[in-house]
Design a protein around this motif. Structure first.
Motif, mmCIF file in Angstrom:
data_model
loop_
_atom_site.group_PDB
_atom_site.id
_atom_site.type_symbol
_atom_site.label_atom_id
_atom_site.label_comp_id
_atom_site.label_asym_id
_atom_site.label_seq_id
_atom_site.Cartn_x
_atom_site.Cartn_y
_atom_site.Cartn_z
ATOM 1 N N ARG A 12 0.816 -1.233 0.000
ATOM 2 C CA ARG A 12 0.000 0.000 0.000
ATOM 3 C C ARG A 12 0.838 1.267 0.000
ATOM 4 O O ARG A 12 0.303 2.361 -0.183
ATOM 5 N N GLN A 13 2.132 1.152 0.228
ATOM 6 C CA GLN A 13 2.952 2.366 0.328
ATOM 7 C C GLN A 13 3.089 3.070 -1.011
ATOM 8 O O GLN A 13 3.170 2.426 -2.058
ATOM 9 N N THR A 14 3.152 4.414 -0.955
ATOM 10 C CA THR A 14 3.369 5.224 -2.155
ATOM 11 C C THR A 14 4.664 5.999 -1.997
ATOM 12 O O THR A 14 4.907 6.617 -0.953
ATOM 13 N N ALA A 15 5.497 5.983 -3.031
ATOM 14 C CA ALA A 15 6.787 6.682 -2.974
ATOM 15 C C ALA A 15 6.582 8.195 -2.941
ATOM 16 O O ALA A 15 5.636 8.720 -3.525
ATOM 17 N N VAL A 16 7.483 8.898 -2.262
ATOM 18 C CA VAL A 16 7.493 10.366 -2.265
ATOM 19 C C VAL A 16 8.222 10.823 -3.533
ATOM 20 O O VAL A 16 9.294 10.303 -3.862
ATOM 21 N N GLY A 17 7.661 11.812 -4.237
ATOM 22 C CA GLY A 17 8.263 12.284 -5.488
ATOM 23 C C GLY A 17 9.376 13.297 -5.261
ATOM 24 O O GLY A 17 9.459 13.933 -4.197
ATOM 25 N N ALA A 18 10.207 13.476 -6.283
ATOM 26 C CA ALA A 18 11.346 14.397 -6.187
ATOM 27 C C ALA A 18 10.887 15.835 -5.932
ATOM 28 O O ALA A 18 11.586 16.613 -5.269
ATOM 29 N N GLY A 19 9.697 16.199 -6.442
ATOM 30 C CA GLY A 19 9.197 17.561 -6.296
ATOM 31 C C GLY A 19 8.988 17.977 -4.850
ATOM 32 O O GLY A 19 8.961 19.166 -4.530
ATOM 33 N N HIS A 20 8.840 17.001 -3.961
ATOM 34 C CA HIS A 20 8.655 17.326 -2.541
ATOM 35 C C HIS A 20 9.892 18.028 -1.965
ATOM 36 O O HIS A 20 9.793 18.854 -1.066
ATOM 37 N N TYR A 21 11.068 17.677 -2.520
ATOM 38 C CA TYR A 21 12.337 18.169 -1.967
ATOM 39 C C TYR A 21 12.779 19.411 -2.743
ATOM 40 O O TYR A 21 13.754 19.395 -3.485
ATOM 41 N N ASP A 22 11.996 20.497 -2.560
ATOM 42 C CA ASP A 22 12.280 21.743 -3.265
ATOM 43 C C ASP A 22 13.098 22.672 -2.358
ATOM 44 O O ASP A 22 13.543 22.269 -1.278
ATOM 45 N N ALA A 23 13.282 23.906 -2.799
ATOM 46 C CA ALA A 23 14.092 24.843 -2.012
ATOM 47 C C ALA A 23 13.495 25.052 -0.629
ATOM 48 O O ALA A 23 14.224 25.182 0.361
ATOM 49 N N ASP A 24 12.156 25.062 -0.530
ATOM 50 C CA ASP A 24 11.543 25.256 0.781
ATOM 51 C C ASP A 24 11.834 24.074 1.701
ATOM 52 O O ASP A 24 12.024 24.240 2.906
ATOM 53 N N TYR A 25 11.862 22.867 1.123
ATOM 54 C CA TYR A 25 12.174 21.694 1.949
ATOM 55 C C TYR A 25 13.549 21.859 2.604
ATOM 56 O O TYR A 25 13.724 21.593 3.788
#
Ligand SMILES: C[S@@+](CC[C@H](N)C(=O)[O-])C[C@H]1O[C@@H](n2cnc3c(N)ncnc32)[C@H](O)[C@@H]1O
Length: 220
Positions: A12-25
């Motif tokens: 059931r797990q869903t991977a976190v996408g690269a877009g999550h790790y932006d400048a704000d992250y």
């Protein structure tokens, strides 16, 4: 957790996408205790880690897998260590210092085509595995063992009180992209099944803070 429940949760797990790790992250104010990713903040947080990495592993070629904006790479570079990085977030390269920017390859930690086998004698992977699904962790472990000729040094967040080997948490209070907090023995088992042995002597040297979040493996 039973094997049936483990299977259900893993699928059931869903991977976190690269877009999550932006400048704000990396540079935003949302982290506890001003724990940001700029070089001078990381220099304070890393403290003796870069020198310790050089002293303990005496590496010739280092890969920082999931390097983020490359602060540890820069601190190792200052010590004369030959270090490359891989991260899937484009922002990593934008935020990196000019000294290491060109050494960051944009790609998945699970991608077995980015670097040749045995290309490094130390693969570092710190604070990354908790961001992956269990299936990605398994692939990333295999990829780390493939790319190193000698050592793997990992830090991650573990399940604080698992009652079975299979137990894993899928969130904590620190970061919404922490989706897999494994039993520490389960992660060690994944490395052993890829042909590694534990190095408790080196593990205790790297875990100078006594937090129990360090694994050091040697490829055999
Ligand atoms: C918390 S940061 C840790 C950065 C650095 N290793 C450190 O210790 O400061 C997690 C990093 O993992 C990277 N990451 C997460 N999932 C990834 C994936 N599937 N492939 C490549 N990089 C990934 C993120 O882009 C981010 O830079």
């Amino acid at each position: 957790m039973t094997i049936t429940e483990f299977e259900r949760q893993v699928l059931r797990q869903t991977a976190v996408g690269a877009g999550h790790y932006d400048a704000d992250y990396f540079a935003g104010e949302w982290r506890a205790e001003g724990n940001k990713y700029d070089l001078e903040t990381r220099r304070q947080i890393e403290a003796r880690n870069p020198a310790l990495i050089k002293e303990v592993f005496q590496p010739r070629r280092v890969l920082d897998l999931g390097c983020g904006p490359g602060a540890l790479m820069h601190l190792l570079w200052e010590l004369g260590v030959d270090v490359d990085g891989i991260d899937f977030a484009e922002s990593s390269r934008h935020l990196a210092t000019p000294e290491v920017r060109g050494r960051i390859t944009i790609g998945q930690v699970t991608d077995s085509t980015l670097k040749p086998a045995n290309a490094y004698d130390l693969v570092i992977c710190r604070e990354v595995l908790e961001h992956l699904t269990v299936l990605q962790v398994k692939q990333a472990v295999a990829n780390m063992v493939r790319m190193t000729s000698t050592f793997v040094y990992v830090t991650t967040r573990f399940h604080p009180n698992p009652s079975t080997l299979l137990d894993f948490n899928q969130k904590d209070d620190l970061d919404p992209s922490h989706i897999t907090l494994l039993n520490k023995d389960m992660l060690r088992l994944m490395f052993v099944l890829e042909g590694c042995r534990s190095r408790p002597d080196l593990e205790s040297r790297m875990d100078w803070g006594g937090k129990g979040r360090v694994l050091v493996l040697e490829k055999v």
